[in-house]
Design a protein around this motif. Structure first.
Motif, mmCIF file in Angstrom:
data_model
loop_
_atom_site.group_PDB
_atom_site.id
_atom_site.type_symbol
_atom_site.label_atom_id
_atom_site.label_comp_id
_atom_site.label_asym_id
_atom_site.label_seq_id
_atom_site.Cartn_x
_atom_site.Cartn_y
_atom_site.Cartn_z
ATOM 1 N N GLU A 95 -4.905 -9.031 -0.319
ATOM 2 C CA GLU A 95 -6.296 -8.915 0.106
ATOM 3 C C GLU A 95 -7.186 -9.831 -0.739
ATOM 4 O OE1 GLU A 95 -7.168 -7.227 2.675
ATOM 5 O OE2 GLU A 95 -9.313 -7.652 2.529
ATOM 6 N N ASN A 96 -6.926 -9.828 -2.047
ATOM 7 C CA ASN A 96 -7.666 -10.703 -2.960
ATOM 8 C C ASN A 96 -6.694 -11.760 -3.498
ATOM 9 O OD1 ASN A 96 -10.100 -9.144 -2.768
ATOM 10 N ND2 ASN A 96 -9.160 -7.643 -4.118
ATOM 11 N N ALA A 97 -6.239 -12.621 -2.628
ATOM 12 C CA ALA A 97 -5.159 -13.551 -2.961
ATOM 13 C C ALA A 97 -5.577 -14.559 -4.033
ATOM 14 C CB ALA A 97 -4.715 -14.276 -1.706
ATOM 15 N N PRO A 98 -4.978 -14.478 -5.239
ATOM 16 C CA PRO A 98 -5.327 -15.438 -6.299
ATOM 17 C C PRO A 98 -4.974 -16.872 -5.914
ATOM 18 C CG PRO A 98 -4.112 -13.549 -7.189
ATOM 19 C CD PRO A 98 -4.013 -13.477 -5.704
ATOM 20 N N CYS A 99 -3.913 -17.042 -5.137
ATOM 21 C CA CYS A 99 -3.502 -18.397 -4.753
ATOM 22 C C CYS A 99 -4.589 -19.089 -3.936
ATOM 23 C CB CYS A 99 -2.193 -18.348 -3.961
ATOM 24 S SG CYS A 99 -2.278 -17.371 -2.435
ATOM 25 N N VAL A 100 -5.244 -18.312 -3.073
ATOM 26 C CA VAL A 100 -6.305 -18.877 -2.234
ATOM 27 C C VAL A 100 -7.493 -19.300 -3.098
ATOM 28 C CG1 VAL A 100 -7.973 -18.362 -0.408
ATOM 29 C CG2 VAL A 100 -5.608 -17.554 -0.202
ATOM 30 N N SER A 101 -7.812 -18.455 -4.075
ATOM 31 C CA SER A 101 -9.012 -18.720 -4.880
ATOM 32 C C SER A 101 -8.847 -19.941 -5.784
ATOM 33 C CB SER A 101 -9.361 -17.488 -5.719
ATOM 34 O OG SER A 101 -8.352 -17.213 -6.665
ATOM 35 N N VAL A 102 -7.615 -20.295 -6.156
ATOM 36 C CA VAL A 102 -7.439 -21.429 -7.078
ATOM 37 C C VAL A 102 -7.049 -22.726 -6.375
ATOM 38 C CG1 VAL A 102 -6.763 -19.881 -8.955
ATOM 39 C CG2 VAL A 102 -4.982 -20.977 -7.569
ATOM 40 N N ASP A 182 15.612 0.470 4.333
ATOM 41 C CA ASP A 182 14.176 0.529 4.652
ATOM 42 C C ASP A 182 13.310 0.445 3.406
ATOM 43 O OD1 ASP A 182 14.507 0.845 7.493
ATOM 44 O OD2 ASP A 182 15.164 2.890 7.089
ATOM 45 N N ALA A 183 13.701 -0.478 2.532
ATOM 46 C CA ALA A 183 12.962 -0.647 1.275
ATOM 47 C C ALA A 183 11.766 -1.570 1.435
ATOM 48 C CB ALA A 183 13.886 -1.198 0.192
ATOM 49 N N ILE A 184 11.667 -2.258 2.562
ATOM 50 C CA ILE A 184 10.514 -3.128 2.798
ATOM 51 C C ILE A 184 9.684 -2.505 3.910
ATOM 52 C CG2 ILE A 184 9.749 -5.433 3.482
ATOM 53 C CD1 ILE A 184 12.329 -6.518 2.286
ATOM 54 N N LEU A 185 8.482 -2.105 3.569
ATOM 55 C CA LEU A 185 7.614 -1.393 4.497
ATOM 56 C C LEU A 185 6.603 -2.341 5.124
ATOM 57 C CD1 LEU A 185 6.879 1.756 2.282
ATOM 58 C CD2 LEU A 185 8.665 1.475 4.014
ATOM 59 N N VAL A 186 6.372 -2.159 6.414
ATOM 60 C CA VAL A 186 5.387 -2.962 7.135
ATOM 61 C C VAL A 186 4.506 -2.021 7.952
ATOM 62 C CG1 VAL A 186 5.008 -4.781 8.851
ATOM 63 C CG2 VAL A 186 6.968 -4.921 7.283
ATOM 64 N N GLY A 187 3.220 -2.140 7.779
ATOM 65 C CA GLY A 187 2.292 -1.294 8.520
ATOM 66 C C GLY A 187 0.900 -1.482 7.948
ATOM 67 N N THR A 188 -0.001 -0.657 8.376
ATOM 68 C CA THR A 188 -1.332 -0.712 7.781
ATOM 69 C C THR A 188 -1.255 -0.166 6.354
ATOM 70 O OG1 THR A 188 -1.910 1.512 8.502
ATOM 71 C CG2 THR A 188 -2.365 -0.287 10.045
ATOM 72 N N THR A 189 -2.300 -0.404 5.591
ATOM 73 C CA THR A 189 -2.332 0.124 4.224
ATOM 74 C C THR A 189 -2.126 1.634 4.217
ATOM 75 O OG1 THR A 189 -3.807 -1.642 3.501
ATOM 76 C CG2 THR A 189 -3.765 0.354 2.155
ATOM 77 N N GLN A 207 -2.346 -0.849 -11.503
ATOM 78 C CA GLN A 207 -3.580 -0.784 -10.718
ATOM 79 C C GLN A 207 -4.142 -2.170 -10.426
ATOM 80 O OE1 GLN A 207 -4.644 1.852 -9.303
ATOM 81 N NE2 GLN A 207 -6.568 1.077 -8.463
ATOM 82 N N GLU A 208 -4.080 -3.046 -11.422
ATOM 83 C CA GLU A 208 -4.612 -4.397 -11.230
ATOM 84 C C GLU A 208 -3.879 -5.115 -10.105
ATOM 85 O OE1 GLU A 208 -5.349 -8.533 -13.774
ATOM 86 O OE2 GLU A 208 -4.386 -6.807 -14.709
ATOM 87 N N ALA A 209 -2.554 -5.011 -10.109
ATOM 88 C CA ALA A 209 -1.760 -5.663 -9.057
ATOM 89 C C ALA A 209 -2.045 -5.044 -7.699
ATOM 90 C CB ALA A 209 -0.277 -5.557 -9.388
ATOM 91 N N MET A 210 -2.192 -3.718 -7.671
ATOM 92 C CA MET A 210 -2.460 -3.046 -6.395
ATOM 93 C C MET A 210 -3.800 -3.475 -5.814
ATOM 94 S SD MET A 210 0.186 -1.297 -5.631
ATOM 95 C CE MET A 210 -0.323 -0.094 -4.398
ATOM 96 N N GLU A 211 -4.795 -3.707 -6.679
ATOM 97 C CA GLU A 211 -6.102 -4.151 -6.178
ATOM 98 C C GLU A 211 -6.045 -5.593 -5.705
ATOM 99 O OE1 GLU A 211 -9.178 -3.276 -8.964
ATOM 100 O OE2 GLU A 211 -8.801 -1.104 -8.915
ATOM 101 N N ILE A 212 -5.164 -6.383 -6.281
ATOM 102 C CA ILE A 212 -4.959 -7.743 -5.770
ATOM 103 C C ILE A 212 -4.345 -7.684 -4.384
ATOM 104 C CG2 ILE A 212 -3.584 -9.843 -6.056
ATOM 105 C CD1 ILE A 212 -3.904 -9.507 -9.080
ATOM 106 N N ILE A 213 -3.330 -6.845 -4.238
ATOM 107 C CA ILE A 213 -2.600 -6.788 -2.960
ATOM 108 C C ILE A 213 -3.428 -6.125 -1.858
ATOM 109 C CG2 ILE A 213 -0.560 -5.859 -1.795
ATOM 110 C CD1 ILE A 213 0.877 -5.970 -4.538
ATOM 111 N N PHE A 214 -4.026 -4.985 -2.169
ATOM 112 C CA PHE A 214 -4.674 -4.192 -1.118
ATOM 113 C C PHE A 214 -6.200 -4.165 -1.198
ATOM 114 C CE2 PHE A 214 -0.394 -2.307 -1.469
ATOM 115 C CZ PHE A 214 0.015 -2.397 -0.153
ATOM 116 N N GLU A 216 -9.696 -3.219 -3.681
ATOM 117 C CA GLU A 216 -10.051 -2.017 -4.453
ATOM 118 C C GLU A 216 -10.001 -0.757 -3.596
ATOM 119 O OE1 GLU A 216 -13.682 -2.490 -6.545
ATOM 120 O OE2 GLU A 216 -13.750 -0.428 -7.276
ATOM 121 N N GLU A 217 -10.539 -0.848 -2.383
ATOM 122 C CA GLU A 217 -10.566 0.328 -1.509
ATOM 123 C C GLU A 217 -9.162 0.707 -1.049
ATOM 124 O OE1 GLU A 217 -12.547 1.702 2.763
ATOM 125 O OE2 GLU A 217 -13.295 -0.070 1.712
ATOM 126 N N GLY A 218 -8.372 -0.290 -0.673
ATOM 127 C CA GLY A 218 -7.010 -0.020 -0.211
ATOM 128 C C GLY A 218 -6.149 0.566 -1.308
#
Length: 223
Positions: A95-102, A182-189, A207-214, A216-218
């Motif tokens: 959601e907050n992709a660091p690669c995009v920002s740099v 089924d270790a790789i999950l695909v769906g909505t948050t 928590q920091e990684a989770m906020e990057i991926i999803f 803050e709200e996710g």
């Protein structure tokens, strides 16, 4: 883009695809079989020495703290050793992709449908995205062509696309559909958070990684 609104289950780990679909590992379920790597390579003809998904094994050969085997996330939350843990690592289309920002050339794009896309014609192979991504997703095949030949230090960036083309026709990502556990999950948050909770599993990342991926709200849906 077509979206699976029928709740049809294509695999136990694939709950919905299309717009707003996310991909995330259930680390407790991964057995490091490599099936996801093979499925990805076969589907996208990825060269032998390249991988769009890999499995990182931590603390290889070590047992978890007493009573916490196969409960890696719980062990970490208790400040205990999780023991040997295998983590499928790929682009999580953050959601907050660091690669995009740099990215200095806007080669990387967070699309409105949630996918992070690489625009090959803009990539100069500078590898800033590799430095920014905490999950090791960017790959730089040695092929030295186009703009990368003139300016970059390597080839054009390549990474997991989350099989967007397959999702466009209602299929799940190949890695997830072929995962034996089924270790790789695909769906909505929300679906991913609910599935992990139902399994008695948890998110492995901090928590920091989770906020990057999803975002803050996710990320709050996993708490």
């Amino acid at each position: 883009m077509s979206t699976n609104n029928s709740n049809q289950v294509m695999g136990q780990g694939v709950m919905s695809v299309g717009e707003d679909a996310r991909i995330f590992p259930d680390v407790e379920a991964c057995i490091d079989c490599g099936g996801c790597v093979v499925a990805c390579k076969r589907t996208w003809d990825v060269p032998r020495d390249e991988q769009r998904i890999s499995i990182s094994t931590m603390l290889e050969g070590q047992e978890a703290a007493a009573g916490l085997n196969a409960n890696s996330a719980q062990a970490l939350r208790q400040g205990q050793s999780p023991g040997e843990t295998s983590v499928p690592m790929q682009c999580y289309h953050c959601e907050n992709a660091p690669c995009v920002s740099v990215c200095p050339t806007d080669s990387l794009l967070k699309k409105d449908n949630g996918f992070v896309e690489v625009r090959d014609d803009l990539c100069v192979g500078c590898q800033y995205c590799l430095s920014a991504c905490p999950f090791g997703a960017p790959q730089f095949p040695e092929a030295d062509e186009g703009a990368a030949k003139l300016f970059g230090t390597g080839g054009t960036m390549d990474k997991c696309t989350m099989c967007e083309e397959r999702q466009d026709v209602g299929k799940g990502p190949a890695c997830a559909e072929e995962c034996a556990t089924d270790a790789i999950l695909v769906g909505t948050t929300g679906q991913i958070a609910e599935e992990l909770d139902k399994r008695g599993s948890a998110s492995f990342f901090n928590q920091e990684a989770m906020e990057i991926i999803f975002g803050e709200e996710g990320a709050r849906e996993f708490q």
